[in-house]
Design an enzyme around this catalytic site. Sequence first.
Site, short mmCIF file in Angstrom:
data_model
loop_
_atom_site.label_atom_id
_atom_site.label_comp_id
_atom_site.label_asym_id
_atom_site.label_seq_id
_atom_site.Cartn_x
_atom_site.Cartn_y
_atom_site.Cartn_z
N GLU A 1 -4.65 -32.19 1.08
CA GLU A 1 -6.00 -31.74 0.71
C GLU A 1 -6.44 -30.50 1.49
O GLU A 1 -7.22 -29.69 0.99
CB GLU A 1 -7.00 -32.86 0.99
CG GLU A 1 -8.44 -32.42 0.85
CD GLU A 1 -9.43 -33.50 1.28
OE1 GLU A 1 -10.23 -33.90 0.46
OE2 GLU A 1 -9.36 -33.94 2.44
N ASP A 2 -5.94 -30.36 2.73
CA ASP A 2 -6.45 -29.29 3.58
C ASP A 2 -5.97 -27.90 3.18
O ASP A 2 -6.51 -26.90 3.64
CB ASP A 2 -6.07 -29.55 5.05
CG ASP A 2 -6.84 -30.74 5.59
OD1 ASP A 2 -8.04 -30.84 5.29
OD2 ASP A 2 -6.24 -31.58 6.27
N ARG B 1 -12.22 -26.28 12.42
CA ARG B 1 -11.19 -25.80 11.49
C ARG B 1 -11.68 -24.76 10.48
O ARG B 1 -10.87 -24.02 9.93
CB ARG B 1 -10.64 -26.99 10.69
CG ARG B 1 -9.96 -28.06 11.53
CD ARG B 1 -8.67 -27.54 12.16
NE ARG B 1 -8.05 -28.53 13.01
CZ ARG B 1 -7.28 -29.52 12.56
NH1 ARG B 1 -7.04 -29.63 11.28
NH2 ARG B 1 -6.76 -30.38 13.41
N HIS C 1 -13.71 -33.26 10.00
CA HIS C 1 -14.03 -32.49 8.79
C HIS C 1 -15.35 -32.94 8.18
O HIS C 1 -15.76 -34.10 8.38
CB HIS C 1 -12.92 -32.71 7.74
CG HIS C 1 -11.63 -32.03 8.03
ND1 HIS C 1 -10.41 -32.69 7.94
CD2 HIS C 1 -11.33 -30.74 8.37
CE1 HIS C 1 -9.43 -31.84 8.22
NE2 HIS C 1 -9.97 -30.65 8.48
N CYS D 1 -7.58 -36.95 2.16
CA CYS D 1 -6.62 -35.99 2.73
C CYS D 1 -5.26 -36.06 2.04
O CYS D 1 -4.51 -35.09 2.05
CB CYS D 1 -6.40 -36.26 4.21
SG CYS D 1 -7.88 -36.38 5.19
N ARG E 1 -0.38 -25.77 10.82
CA ARG E 1 -0.45 -26.24 9.44
C ARG E 1 -0.30 -25.11 8.41
O ARG E 1 -0.28 -25.37 7.21
CB ARG E 1 -1.76 -27.01 9.22
CG ARG E 1 -1.90 -28.19 10.18
CD ARG E 1 -2.84 -29.24 9.67
NE ARG E 1 -2.47 -29.67 8.34
CZ ARG E 1 -3.21 -30.46 7.58
NH1 ARG E 1 -4.35 -30.92 8.04
NH2 ARG E 1 -2.81 -30.80 6.38
N1 GLY Z 1 -4.03 -34.64 11.89
C1 GLY Z 1 -4.80 -34.05 10.86
C2 GLY Z 1 -5.24 -32.70 11.22
O1 GLY Z 1 -5.60 -32.52 12.37
O2 GLY Z 1 -5.23 -31.77 10.45
#
Ligand code: GLY
Length: 257
Positions: free
Chosen positions: A65-66, A130, A160, A247, A85
């Site tokens: 999802e992110d 984030r 989030h 997620c 990521r």
């Molecule tokens: N462990 C999920 C994140 O921090 O993106």
Amino acid sequence: MLIAVTRGVSPAIADCELTHLERTPIDVRTAREQHANYEAVLAGLGCRIERLSAEPDLPDSVFVEDVAVVLNEVAVITRPGAESRRGERSSIERTLQPYRPLAHISAPGTLDGGDVLVAGRDIHIGITSRSDTAAIDQFRSIVDDHGYRVHGTTVQGCLHLKSAVTAVDDDTLVLNPEWVDADDLGDRRCIAVDPSEPEAANVVRVGSTVLVAAAFPRTAERISDAGFDVRAVEASELAKAEGALTCCSLLFEASAQ
Ligand code: GLY
């Protein structure tokens, strides 16, 4: 046809990013079983699962999802706030290409899809560790022509925005009032989580069914009492990696309506 893009649990998930949680051992086999069950529940509700292979070098990559926000008109590829990521994007981009025109968040902006709450034509974006205002401005430029209103939203105490609030329909939210202010989210009906279940606000809406993590029965009862068809899904092992139900999938209509 509803598509659910998912990705297998990385064998390296124990090395995941953690912001608010203490690191505890994660059993990869249990995490995989719970994730497979989550996919089976989505499939049972009519979703076609597009499952990407597990990524041994990307510990958090099960949390697809992110990396993108898929609207009817466009899919926005994010620039995740955690550098570890950013390698998750290329495979998601290839997967979404057949379905939507693509747009991108670019440096220096950072955005995690977990911070993007779509409720009708309102899009609330959490300002968090984030996701920043530079990315929110970019996001607004991308979706402005499609008639969306984008709002930056303050969040406290969780990773989030969607740890704090999710939508069960366009006018109804489930939220933790300690983590996000309902007044910032427009004039919508709010179902508060049970105070003993602060992490329960992250639920997945699939048609008329709402998936709630099995760890949160009291909040599930509140959502059920509000008239929704609730289904409990076990996700305790993935929760140790600070990931919740939304997620683990990108859910969207194959053809934009
Ligand atoms: N462990 C999920 C994140 O921090 O993106």
